[in-house]
Design a protein around this motif. Structure first.
Motif, PDB file in Angstrom:
ATOM      1  N   ASP A   1     -10.074  10.131   3.947  1.00 47.60           N
ATOM      2  CA  ASP A   1     -11.120   9.292   3.361  1.00 47.60           C
ATOM      3  C   ASP A   1     -10.603   8.441   2.195  1.00 47.60           C
ATOM      4  OD1 ASP A   1     -12.905  10.206   5.199  1.00 47.60           O
ATOM      5  OD2 ASP A   1     -14.010  11.522   3.834  1.00 47.60           O
ATOM      6  N   GLY A   2      -9.402   7.886   2.365  1.00 43.34           N
ATOM      7  CA  GLY A   2      -8.874   6.958   1.368  1.00 43.34           C
ATOM      8  C   GLY A   2      -8.199   7.634   0.178  1.00 43.34           C
TER       9      GLY A   2
ATOM     10  N   LYS B   1       1.193   5.365   0.208  1.00 44.99           N
ATOM     11  CA  LYS B   1       0.426   6.505   0.735  1.00 44.99           C
ATOM     12  C   LYS B   1       1.204   7.798   0.539  1.00 44.99           C
ATOM     13  CE  LYS B   1      -1.781   3.680   4.307  1.00 44.99           C
ATOM     14  NZ  LYS B   1      -2.201   3.560   5.709  1.00 44.99           N
TER      15      LYS B   1
ATOM     16  N   GLU C   1     -11.334  -3.614  10.975  1.00 49.68           N
ATOM     17  CA  GLU C   1     -10.684  -2.400  11.438  1.00 49.68           C
ATOM     18  C   GLU C   1     -11.314  -1.976  12.759  1.00 49.68           C
ATOM     19  OE1 GLU C   1      -9.372   0.492   8.365  1.00 49.68           O
ATOM     20  OE2 GLU C   1     -10.406  -0.812   6.965  1.00 49.68           O
TER      21      GLU C   1
ATOM     22  N   VAL D   1      -4.240   6.956  -0.806  1.00 51.01           N
ATOM     23  CA  VAL D   1      -3.917   5.575  -0.428  1.00 51.01           C
ATOM     24  C   VAL D   1      -4.156   4.698  -1.658  1.00 51.01           C
ATOM     25  CG1 VAL D   1      -4.576   3.599   1.024  1.00 51.01           C
ATOM     26  CG2 VAL D   1      -4.603   5.913   1.984  1.00 51.01           C
TER      27      VAL D   1
ATOM     28  N   VAL E   1       0.868  -1.184   0.000  1.00 48.21           N
ATOM     29  CA  VAL E   1       0.000   0.000   0.000  1.00 48.21           C
ATOM     30  C   VAL E   1       0.902   1.230   0.000  1.00 48.21           C
ATOM     31  CG1 VAL E   1      -1.785   1.269   1.269  1.00 48.21           C
ATOM     32  CG2 VAL E   1      -1.775  -1.235   1.298  1.00 48.21           C
TER      33      VAL E   1
ATOM     34  N   PHE F   1      -5.748  -2.083  12.798  1.00 45.72           N
ATOM     35  CA  PHE F   1      -6.112  -3.299  12.075  1.00 45.72           C
ATOM     36  C   PHE F   1      -6.037  -4.473  13.045  1.00 45.72           C
ATOM     37  CE2 PHE F   1      -3.711  -0.978   8.587  1.00 45.72           C
ATOM     38  CZ  PHE F   1      -4.841  -0.579   7.896  1.00 45.72           C
TER      39      PHE F   1
ATOM     40  N   PHE G   1      -6.185  -7.945   7.119  1.00 49.94           N
ATOM     41  CA  PHE G   1      -6.881  -7.748   8.392  1.00 49.94           C
ATOM     42  C   PHE G   1      -8.270  -8.373   8.364  1.00 49.94           C
ATOM     43  CE2 PHE G   1      -7.397  -3.721   5.990  1.00 49.94           C
ATOM     44  CZ  PHE G   1      -8.786  -3.627   5.917  1.00 49.94           C
TER      45      PHE G   1
ATOM     46  N   GLU H   1       3.648   0.599   2.775  1.00 55.80           N
ATOM     47  CA  GLU H   1       3.366  -0.318   3.880  1.00 55.80           C
ATOM     48  C   GLU H   1       3.034  -1.703   3.322  1.00 55.80           C
ATOM     49  OE1 GLU H   1       1.129   3.148   6.526  1.00 55.80           O
ATOM     50  OE2 GLU H   1       0.030   1.346   5.975  1.00 55.80           O
ATOM     51  N   GLU H   2       3.282  -2.712   4.133  1.00 60.89           N
ATOM     52  CA  GLU H   2       2.804  -4.042   3.744  1.00 60.89           C
ATOM     53  C   GLU H   2       1.280  -3.992   3.608  1.00 60.89           C
ATOM     54  OE1 GLU H   2       2.204  -7.116   6.910  1.00 60.89           O
ATOM     55  OE2 GLU H   2       3.271  -5.679   8.191  1.00 60.89           O
ATOM     56  N   LEU H   3       0.735  -4.760   2.678  1.00 60.50           N
ATOM     57  CA  LEU H   3      -0.715  -4.871   2.541  1.00 60.50           C
ATOM     58  C   LEU H   3      -1.195  -5.807   3.650  1.00 60.50           C
ATOM     59  CD1 LEU H   3      -3.314  -4.302   0.851  1.00 60.50           C
ATOM     60  CD2 LEU H   3      -2.754  -6.358  -0.460  1.00 60.50           C
ATOM     61  N   VAL H   4      -1.781  -5.214   4.684  1.00 59.64           N
ATOM     62  CA  VAL H   4      -2.142  -5.996   5.868  1.00 59.64           C
ATOM     63  C   VAL H   4      -3.377  -6.839   5.570  1.00 59.64           C
ATOM     64  CG1 VAL H   4      -2.885  -5.872   8.281  1.00 59.64           C
ATOM     65  CG2 VAL H   4      -1.195  -4.243   7.416  1.00 59.64           C
TER      66      VAL H   4
ATOM     67  N   GLN I   1     -15.329   0.499   6.841  1.00 58.62           N
ATOM     68  CA  GLN I   1     -15.097   1.511   5.804  1.00 58.62           C
ATOM     69  C   GLN I   1     -15.635   0.982   4.476  1.00 58.62           C
ATOM     70  OE1 GLN I   1     -12.971   3.816   7.485  1.00 58.62           O
ATOM     71  NE2 GLN I   1     -12.792   2.269   9.078  1.00 58.62           N
TER      72      GLN I   1
ATOM     73  N   ASN J   1      -2.890   1.789  12.223  1.00 55.34           N
ATOM     74  CA  ASN J   1      -2.971   2.339  10.870  1.00 55.34           C
ATOM     75  C   ASN J   1      -2.642   3.825  10.898  1.00 55.34           C
ATOM     76  OD1 ASN J   1      -3.513   2.955   8.205  1.00 55.34           O
ATOM     77  ND2 ASN J   1      -5.724   3.062   8.510  1.00 55.34           N
ATOM     78  N   GLU J   2      -3.501   4.618  11.520  1.00 50.78           N
ATOM     79  CA  GLU J   2      -3.167   6.041  11.585  1.00 50.78           C
ATOM     80  C   GLU J   2      -3.796   6.725  12.786  1.00 50.78           C
ATOM     81  OE1 GLU J   2      -4.378   8.759   8.629  1.00 50.78           O
ATOM     82  OE2 GLU J   2      -6.320   7.837   8.301  1.00 50.78           O
TER      83      GLU J   2
ATOM     84  N   GLU K   1      -6.522   4.530  14.749  1.00 54.87           N
ATOM     85  CA  GLU K   1      -7.132   3.548  13.848  1.00 54.87           C
ATOM     86  C   GLU K   1      -6.251   2.306  13.817  1.00 54.87           C
ATOM     87  OE1 GLU K   1      -8.099   5.061   9.973  1.00 54.87           O
ATOM     88  OE2 GLU K   1      -8.707   6.991  10.775  1.00 54.87           O
TER      89      GLU K   1
HETATM   90  P1  ADP Z   1      -6.912   8.056   5.148  1.00 50.80           P
HETATM   91  O1  ADP Z   1      -5.874   8.964   5.693  1.00 50.80           O
HETATM   92  O2  ADP Z   1      -7.383   8.452   3.800  1.00 50.80           O
HETATM   93  O3  ADP Z   1      -8.020   7.734   6.111  1.00 50.80           O
HETATM   94  P2  ADP Z   1      -5.770   5.428   5.746  1.00 50.80           P
HETATM   95  O4  ADP Z   1      -4.303   5.362   5.912  1.00 50.80           O
HETATM   96  O5  ADP Z   1      -6.622   5.357   6.961  1.00 50.80           O
HETATM   97  O6  ADP Z   1      -6.116   6.708   4.860  1.00 50.80           O
HETATM   98  O7  ADP Z   1      -6.230   4.288   4.749  1.00 50.80           O
HETATM   99  C1  ADP Z   1      -7.563   4.198   4.270  1.00 50.80           C
HETATM  100  C2  ADP Z   1      -8.005   2.745   4.246  1.00 50.80           C
HETATM  101  O8  ADP Z   1      -7.141   1.982   3.406  1.00 50.80           O
HETATM  102  C3  ADP Z   1      -7.924   2.061   5.605  1.00 50.80           C
HETATM  103  O9  ADP Z   1      -9.072   2.318   6.361  1.00 50.80           O
HETATM  104  C4  ADP Z   1      -7.800   0.596   5.200  1.00 50.80           C
HETATM  105  O10 ADP Z   1      -9.070   0.061   4.856  1.00 50.80           O
HETATM  106  C5  ADP Z   1      -6.941   0.670   3.960  1.00 50.80           C
HETATM  107  N1  ADP Z   1      -5.512   0.521   4.290  1.00 50.80           N
HETATM  108  C6  ADP Z   1      -4.673   1.506   4.703  1.00 50.80           C
HETATM  109  N2  ADP Z   1      -3.444   1.018   4.961  1.00 50.80           N
HETATM  110  C7  ADP Z   1      -3.482  -0.309   4.731  1.00 50.80           C
HETATM  111  C8  ADP Z   1      -2.526  -1.377   4.820  1.00 50.80           C
HETATM  112  N3  ADP Z   1      -1.257  -1.167   5.168  1.00 50.80           N
HETATM  113  N4  ADP Z   1      -2.954  -2.624   4.517  1.00 50.80           N
HETATM  114  C9  ADP Z   1      -4.237  -2.868   4.141  1.00 50.80           C
HETATM  115  N5  ADP Z   1      -5.178  -1.898   4.024  1.00 50.80           N
HETATM  116  C10 ADP Z   1      -4.823  -0.642   4.303  1.00 50.80           C
END
Ligand code: ADP
Length: 380
Positions: free
Chosen positions: A147-148, A140, A190, A151, A138, A258, A187, A182-185, A213, A268-269, A256
């Motif tokens: 809101d995605g 970013k 959330e 990303v 992933v 996972f 999960f 980032e690794e694609l988690v 989400q 996550n953030e 936030e």
């Molecule tokens: P934003 O700042 O736009 O809210 P996020 O970093 O929260 O962005 O990412 C948005 C969504 O993307 C997350 O809620 C999750 O569903 C997905 N996502 C983000 N990072 C990862 C990750 N490393 N692995 C898998 N899914 C992710």
């Protein structure tokens, strides 16, 4: 004299601080970006939060400054602090909610569990990360995403070529020279952990919640997270407290998370303000997050975070009525679902836009989720 709280940003989060501020006897003022925003009721100024003179004029007669969003530039925040103005959260904490690369580096120092990550400056560096992580990741943009947006799941380094090109352009302006990968988690769901911290150091934590989400936008929240083990609840709370203390957060902090297939919890953030994942607390907790944020930034003793009922569900109203006004739907929604608490943001309908939410609390999980969804559906 009443404590004067200035909120920078006129969106729905500032709007939802107004009622609790009035109840607490705080004098709330808002710097809105434009006329007619959600928080216009308390907007005493309209202007650009990136402009120091505009912000300085706004904070001239407030006792403490807080935020509806995390986009106020560091140089503006630091100038306010240098002038002796109480800013909560302060710039040193807020930087970690403003830049995801800065956050990842600091959380690594704190030993907080998070996905594997790296700062990458070009497609070659991204390719190396992909090679080490099964060919998917992933990417970013470190700043400005929400809101995605900002990303992207990538399976080849070329998938992020346009973002690297934009970086090169930005680098000239000093805006940053790397993307976060980032690794694609994998999960299972959330989660979000809310805590509040006041300047004197007191911290309180809410129960960990499950967030759903859709298309990168928060759609629903259930509090507490269904099926959460005692261990999960304890670990999530400990992470929230560690981050609040470690980063010196003042006000509400949303973490936030996972939950992975193998029962790990990864951060996550972060958001350092009331957050969509905490809206349930307005009706589902003894102290809602907007009141709690105000207490924290005013350095008042923090309120009880206990749930008022076994379950709370929050469903966002996204888009709003395709025809007619939001209020036209009140009659049907309220008469059919008298237990639903409807919160409106005073925004015009637009596809995908967050225009309100519904909270329902009660003892039966299926019932509260069903009722919240059914009431929210009246506003589609
Ligand atoms: P934003 O700042 O736009 O809210 P996020 O970093 O929260 O962005 O990412 C948005 C969504 O993307 C997350 O809620 C999750 O569903 C997905 N996502 C983000 N990072 C990862 C990750 N490393 N692995 C898998 N899914 C992710």
């Amino acid at each position: 004299m009443a404590l004067r709280v200035g909120v920078i940003g006129g969106g729905q989060l500032a709007r939802m601080m107004i009622a609790p501020a009035v109840e607490l006897g705080l004098d709330i003022r808002v710097l809105a970006e434009s006329e007619g925003m959600s928080a216009q009721l308390a907007a005493t100024a309209v202007g650009d939060y990136r402009d120091l003179d505009t912000v300085r004029a706004f904070v001239n007669d407030v006792d403490v400054v807080t935020f509806d969003h995390e986009h106020v530039p560091q140089d503006v925040l630091k100038a306010l602090v240098a002038e002796g103005i109480a800013v909560h959260p302060g710039p040193d904490a807020l930087q970690y909610a403003q830049d995801k690369l800065v956050m990842r580096a600091r959380l690594a120092e704190l030993g907080v569990p998070q996905p594997d990550w790296s700062a990458v400056r070009d497609t070659a560096e991204l390719q190396t990360f992909l090679d080490d992580h099964g060919g998917k990741a992933v990417v970013k943009t470190p700043r400005g995403g929400y809101d995605g947006k900002g990303v992207r799941v990538v399976r080849a380094a070329e998938d992020a070529a346009d973002w690297f090109d934009a970086l090169t352009a930005d680098a000239a302006t000093g805006a940053g020279d790397a993307l976060l990968v980032e690794e694609l988690v994998s999960f299972t769901r959330e989660l979000a952990q809310q805590v509040a911290r006041r300047p004197s150091g007191q911290v309180v934590a809410y129960p960990v919640v499950e967030t759903v989400q859709r298309d990168g936008v928060c759609a629903e929240v259930v509090a507490p997270a269904p099926g959460a083990s005692e261990r999960l609840a304890v670990v999530a709370e400990a992470i929230g407290r560690q981050i609040a203390d470690g980063l010196g957060v003042t006000g509400m902090l949303a973490v936030e998370l996972f939950e992975t297939d193998d029962e790990r919890i990864l951060v996550n953030e972060l958001a350092m303000r009331p957050h969509n994942s905490g809206h349930w607390s307005q009706d589902g907790a003894v102290t809602g997050q907007f009141e709690q944020h105000l207490r924290a930034v005013a350095d008042l003793p923090l309120g009880d975070t206990s749930p008022r009922a076994r379950w709370a569900a929050m469903v966002n109203i996204l888009g709003g009525p395709a025809e007619g006004a939001f209020e036209d739907r009140f009659d049907a929604a309220m008469s059919e679902h008298p237990s639903a608490k409807i919160h409106t943001y005073g925004k015009a309908a637009r596809p995908g836009r967050k225009v309100g939410h519904v909270n329902v609390v009660g003892d039966d999980l299926d019932d509260v989720v069903y009722t919240a969804r059914a009431a929210a559906a009246h506003f589609a």
